[in-house]
Scaffold this active site. Structure first.
Site, PDB file in Angstrom:
ATOM      1  N   ALA A 178      -1.506  -0.278   0.403  1.00 14.54           N
ATOM      2  CA  ALA A 178      -2.667  -1.242   1.022  1.00 14.54           C
ATOM      3  C   ALA A 178      -3.083  -0.811   2.511  1.00 14.54           C
ATOM      4  CB  ALA A 178      -2.416  -2.736   0.627  1.00 14.54           C
ATOM      5  N   ASN A 179      -3.493  -1.423   2.740  1.00 19.63           N
ATOM      6  CA  ASN A 179      -4.157  -1.941   4.308  1.00 19.63           C
ATOM      7  C   ASN A 179      -4.913  -2.704   4.971  1.00 19.63           C
ATOM      8  OD1 ASN A 179      -7.334  -1.491   4.638  1.00 19.63           O
ATOM      9  ND2 ASN A 179      -7.160   0.499   3.230  1.00 19.63           N
TER      10      ASN A 179
END
Ligand code: C5P
Length: 214
Positions: free
Chosen positions: A29-30
């Site tokens: 994810a970010n």
């Protein structure tokens, strides 16, 4: 009441991060919160546009009058964007993961000596739109940079076939925060806006879009 400036226009917005599964319990994810993209979708809808908001996993309410399509991965986002066409304009705000793994069906077991992930490149949704015959009339990308912001954004404009790149310096507290400092990079040059909250950036951008589509 005066007619809203974006009445009759269909505008596509992507927002949020994507999640790329590693196995059934883990993902890549970010730090994208989706706040800027959701604020833009809201500002466009307030001006009368029909807005399709393709959203990665975020904890945000759907803005009034916006059609929201929830997705998880980059490939799901690409398919949802394609399904939402044609559009008069597209504002690609999502922080799409650059890579995915093949995604193991079973949970990967811990092993002595660590593990190696094999990463495959994801499709570039913005560049894909820029190359289409039914490309939105106005195509806007974002560029989150930590250095040489204008230089990188200018290169991105050409590489992605976009009309405008909204460049922001994310070396500070932009990701997840409420304020943003942006530069609008286009063929006509660079326009730098003062630091303002994300809602104000959204309103100013929606006004600029309304003028461009008029
Ligand atoms: O190349 P970079 O990720 O910096 O480009 C950012 C811009 O491209 C953003 O507008 C983002 O939404 C879009 N993008 C995309 N699909 C990708 C990667 C980026 O649409 N796979």
């Amino acid at each position: 009441a005066p007619v809203k400036p974006l009445t009759g226009k269909h505008i596509l917005v992507t927002a949020g991060p994507t999640h790329e599964p590693i196995d059934p319990v883990r993902y890549i994810a970010n730090r994208s919160s989706g706040k800027q993209g959701f604020a833009i979708a809201a500002a466009l809808a307030r001006r009368g546009a029909r807005v399709s908001l393709v959203a990665g996993p975020v904890a945000l309410p759907t803005p009034p009058g916006v059609t929201r399509i929830d997705v998880e991965t980059a490939r799901e986002m690409a398919a949802a964007v394609e399904a939402a066409l044609p559009a008069d304009a597209a504002v690609m705000v999502a922080a799409v993961a650059d890579w995915r793994t093949e995604g193991e069906r079973q949970k990967i077991k811990k092993q002595a000596g660590g593990a190696t992930l094999h990463l495959t490149e994801n499709p570039d949704i913005l560049a894909g739109l820029g190359a289409r015959k039914d490309r939105p009339h106005l195509l806007i990308g974002f560029a989150a940079e930590t250095e040489k912001v204008i230089e990188h954004a200018t290169a991105k404009l050409a590489r992605k076939g976009a009309d405008w790149i909204v460049a922001n310096d994310v070396s500070g507290d932009v990701m997840g925060g409420d304020a943003n400092t942006v530069h609008i990079v286009s063929q006509d040059g660079v326009e730098s806006w003062d630091r303002m909250d994300k809602a104000a950036v959204a309103d100013a951008l929606a006004e600029r879009i309304a003028k461009a589509l008029a």
